[in-house]
Enzyme design. Structure first.
Site, mmCIF file in Angstrom:
data_model
loop_
_atom_site.group_PDB
_atom_site.id
_atom_site.type_symbol
_atom_site.label_atom_id
_atom_site.label_comp_id
_atom_site.label_asym_id
_atom_site.label_seq_id
_atom_site.Cartn_x
_atom_site.Cartn_y
_atom_site.Cartn_z
ATOM 1 N N ASP A 158 -3.264 0.891 5.073
ATOM 2 C CA ASP A 158 -2.830 2.128 5.274
ATOM 3 C C ASP A 158 -3.965 3.186 4.821
ATOM 4 O OD1 ASP A 158 -0.426 1.256 5.669
ATOM 5 O OD2 ASP A 158 0.597 2.127 3.856
ATOM 6 N N HIS A 178 20.552 -20.777 24.971
ATOM 7 C CA HIS A 178 22.072 -20.130 25.367
ATOM 8 C C HIS A 178 22.757 -20.472 24.176
ATOM 9 C CE1 HIS A 178 25.276 -18.099 27.570
ATOM 10 N NE2 HIS A 178 25.596 -19.190 27.297
HETATM 11 P P1 FAD Z 1 -0.239 -0.530 -0.566
HETATM 12 O O1 FAD Z 1 0.957 -1.626 -0.343
HETATM 13 O O2 FAD Z 1 0.214 0.918 -0.559
HETATM 14 O O3 FAD Z 1 -1.096 -0.931 -1.670
HETATM 15 C C1 FAD Z 1 -2.167 -0.259 -2.347
HETATM 16 C C2 FAD Z 1 -1.967 -0.719 -3.896
HETATM 17 O O4 FAD Z 1 -3.318 -0.124 -4.239
HETATM 18 C C3 FAD Z 1 -1.041 -0.069 -4.634
HETATM 19 O O5 FAD Z 1 -0.329 -0.957 -5.427
HETATM 20 C C4 FAD Z 1 -1.641 0.893 -5.594
HETATM 21 O O6 FAD Z 1 -1.290 0.996 -6.857
HETATM 22 C C5 FAD Z 1 -3.148 0.219 -5.398
HETATM 23 N N1 FAD Z 1 -4.336 1.326 -5.812
HETATM 24 C C6 FAD Z 1 -4.395 2.427 -5.373
HETATM 25 N N2 FAD Z 1 -5.584 3.132 -5.854
HETATM 26 C C7 FAD Z 1 -6.027 2.312 -6.554
HETATM 27 C C8 FAD Z 1 -7.447 1.979 -7.435
HETATM 28 N N3 FAD Z 1 -8.139 3.165 -7.411
HETATM 29 N N4 FAD Z 1 -7.399 0.827 -8.317
HETATM 30 C C9 FAD Z 1 -6.611 0.020 -8.033
HETATM 31 N N5 FAD Z 1 -5.496 0.053 -7.279
HETATM 32 C C10 FAD Z 1 -5.141 0.935 -6.655
HETATM 33 N N6 FAD Z 1 5.708 -1.601 6.449
HETATM 34 C C11 FAD Z 1 6.371 -2.604 7.224
HETATM 35 O O7 FAD Z 1 5.558 -3.168 7.876
HETATM 36 N N7 FAD Z 1 7.691 -3.019 7.351
HETATM 37 C C12 FAD Z 1 8.607 -2.186 6.280
HETATM 38 O O8 FAD Z 1 9.606 -2.693 6.410
HETATM 39 C C13 FAD Z 1 8.264 -1.071 5.598
HETATM 40 N N8 FAD Z 1 9.126 -0.682 4.784
HETATM 41 C C14 FAD Z 1 8.660 0.479 4.046
HETATM 42 C C15 FAD Z 1 9.475 1.252 3.292
HETATM 43 C C16 FAD Z 1 9.252 2.219 2.506
HETATM 44 C C17 FAD Z 1 10.247 3.012 1.718
HETATM 45 C C18 FAD Z 1 7.903 2.508 2.479
HETATM 46 C C19 FAD Z 1 7.201 3.767 1.395
HETATM 47 C C20 FAD Z 1 6.864 1.756 3.265
HETATM 48 C C21 FAD Z 1 7.416 0.829 4.031
HETATM 49 N N9 FAD Z 1 6.447 0.263 4.874
HETATM 50 C C22 FAD Z 1 7.003 -0.891 5.709
HETATM 51 C C23 FAD Z 1 4.990 0.400 4.987
HETATM 52 C C24 FAD Z 1 4.231 -0.573 3.835
HETATM 53 O O9 FAD Z 1 4.803 -0.570 2.713
HETATM 54 C C25 FAD Z 1 2.893 -0.205 4.052
HETATM 55 O O10 FAD Z 1 2.163 0.014 5.314
HETATM 56 C C26 FAD Z 1 1.730 -1.367 3.183
HETATM 57 O O11 FAD Z 1 2.418 -1.342 1.824
HETATM 58 C C27 FAD Z 1 0.444 -0.950 3.162
HETATM 59 O O12 FAD Z 1 -0.376 -2.109 2.512
HETATM 60 P P2 FAD Z 1 -1.452 -1.679 1.896
HETATM 61 O O13 FAD Z 1 -2.154 -2.660 1.150
HETATM 62 O O14 FAD Z 1 -2.597 -0.804 2.812
HETATM 63 O O15 FAD Z 1 -1.181 -0.730 0.816
#
Ligand code: FAD
Ligand code: NAD
Length: 470
Positions: free
Chosen positions: A313, A449
């Protein structure tokens, strides 16, 4: 390696970061992952994909029992809502899955550095007061809720909440106002509507679900309205006041005009998410963000600084867990000297409502635009779920499958589905597109089917004007 603590240090243990860490360790690299949350799994497992799907699944059963869908099949029940138990099973799902990542870290010998990481240099970070050097650092810090000025979220009070607060409401609100008709608003709005809330969605644009195919957006809006959701399109919220246990919102037409007020028991702010880079001290590493606050990378997930990579993200592209996971795998493979690739043209997206809404590739609008605005350069085949024997038998008449193909080559450019199991069906379309399939390839593939997936075959047949069942 002598003066490095790790070959790879991943910052953030969401689906991007934890998957990258596991793959790096599998490839023989000494790996650590810094995570400040109490549990691993990031937004997705803790407060996103998983808990929202737990509430969606449970509330779907509740509505099927309460709303007559079961009665239509000869099952008469009068359900009683046990909300604490429903929340309990949500928490169990989260606990089981986040604990599972901890197990996988141990199994793969990934060190979990507990705390938030901050850069101290190009190849060094500090976590919980300890310094670490790593040959490669992957930024996978994810995203957080975009705030709406004038509408202050307070999840503890439970009146104006974000998605995290909306997952945990202690009682079903009388009236829930959802600000933002995107994925979160429609999924969590559906949960509480099914459990008994009146739900009003306020959306700035002229239609819900921006980014999706135009036909899908229109049809989805019709279906949600039929289910009882109210929509205020082309409307913006300009302020909110909490008065006791209620909120009073000020609404204005998006194009300007007279303001009106709207009272709500709960307001869900779901107007998007923004990348997490604030606490990273990126300047110490020599990194900057773009105008949208994202970290830019090349196709291999390298940032502008050698040895620093970024995924999920926090980088441009759709904010989806599976996109983050695939980037995590590819990034780790690139670090290990392999060839890690993500085809960003074929990332499916799913809205887990009832019916589900899913798409992959180009929308019809994008396909036409890419063809230079010539509608004739794009062929479209559509098939309604009403004519699919399985959907009809299951009392699931809403939705359609739409296959968009290049008029000259017949190559599939996009597939859009509204159907109860659309999220499962879309995998077939993604795989076909990954293999460069034509609509004819899908049309001549034998589909079992009776299945909902036969509607994909029929829509592909409709591209050349020859579906059988309509
Ligand atoms: P994240 O999952 O955001 O993880 C990043 C992590 O980094 C966090 O745990 C945070 O604590 C940690 N972090 C941040 N800064 C630091 C730091 N400086 N040091 C150490 N740790 C740190 N996506 C789907 O594909 N399907 C779904 O059904 C879906 N449903 C969702 C429902 C909701 C309510 C929400 C809010 C989101 C949903 N998403 C869904 C989106 C999905 O959650 C994100 O796209 C995904 O989690 C992104 O993954 P990521 O690893 O990039 O970041
Ligand atoms: P979104 O971008 O999907 O939708 C936000 C909506 O809010 C848009 O329709 C936008 O036009 C509207 N909006 C923006 N400002 C507004 C304002 N001031 N007033 C009224 N409306 C306004 O964002 P989201 O629903 O918050 O979800 C965030 C991210 O999380 C998405 O990128 C999504 O990919 C991801 N997510 C995915 C899933 C899934 O894959 N099933 C589920 C939940 C979240």
């Amino acid at each position: 390696m002598a003066d490095y603590d790790y070959d790879v240090l991943v910052i953030g243990a969401g689906p991007g970061g934890y998957v990258a860490a596991i793959r790096a360790a599998q490839l023989g690299l000494k790996t650590a992952c810094a995570e400040g949350r109490e549990t691993l799994g990031g937004t997705c497992l803790n407060v996103g994909c998983i808990p929202s799907k737990a509430m969606l699944h449970a509330s779907e059963y509740f509505e099927a029992a309460a709303g007559g869908a079961m009665a239509a099949m000869g099952i008469k029940v009068k359900p009683e809502l046990d909300l604490p138990a429903m929340h309990g099973q949500r928490k169990d799902a989260v606990k089981g899955l986040t604990g599972g990542i901890e197990f996988l870290f141990k199994k793969n010998k990934v060190d979990w550095l507990k705390g938030y990481a901050q850069f101290t240099g190009k190849d060094s970070v500090e976590v919980a007061g300890k310094a670490y050097r790593a040959k490669n650092i992957i930024i996978a810090t994810g995203s957080s809720v975009t705030p709406l000025p004038g509408v202050e979220v307070d999840n503890d009070k439970g009146v104006i909440v974000d998605s995290t607060g909306a997952l945990e409401l202690a009682k079903v609100p009388g009236h829930m106002v959802v600000i933002g008709g995107g994925v979160i608003g429609l999924e969590l709005g559906s949960v509480w509507r099914r459990l008994g809330a009146k739900v009003t969605v306020v959306e700035f644009l002229d239609q819900i679900l921006p980014g999706m195919d135009g036909d899908v957006r229109k049809e989805a809006n019709k279906i949600f309205k039929k289910q009882g959701m109210d929509f205020k399109l082309k409307t913006k919220v300009t302020g909110a006041e909490v008065k006791g246990k209620k909120a009073v919102l000020t609404l204005e037409p998006a194009a300007g005009g007279d303001a009106e007020t709207l009272e709500a028991d709960v307001v869900l702010v779901s107007i998007g998410r923004r990348p997490n880079t604030g606490g990273l001290a990126l300047d110490k590493a020599g990194l900057t963000t773009n105008q949208r606050g994202q970290i830019e990378t090349d196709h291999d997930f390298r940032t502008a600084v050698d040895g620093i990579w970024a995924i999920g993200d926090v980088v441009p592209g759709p904010m989806l867990a599976h996109k983050a996971e695939d980037e995590g795998i590819a990034c780790a493979e690139n670090i290990a000297g392999l060839t890690g690739i993500v085809n960003h043209d074929v990332i499916p997206s799913v809205v887990y409502t009832w019916p589900e809404i899913a798409g992959v590739g180009l929308t019809e609008e994008q396909a036409v635009e890419k063809a230079g605005g010539e509608k004739g350069d794009v062929k479209v085949g559509k098939f309604p779920m009403l004519a699919n024997s399985r959907a009809k038998t299951n009392h699931e008449p809403d939705g359609f499958v739409k296959v968009i193909a290049d008029a000259k080559s017949d190559r599939v450019l996009g597939v859009w589905i509204i159907a109860v199991p659309a999220g499962t069906m879309i995998a077939q379309a993604a795989q076909a597109m990954e293999f460069g399939a034509t609509s004819e390839d899908i049309a001549y593939t034998c589909h079992a089917h009776p299945t909902h997936s036969e509607a994909i075959k029929e829509a592909a047949m409709a591209v050349t004007g020859k579906p059988i069942h309509i």
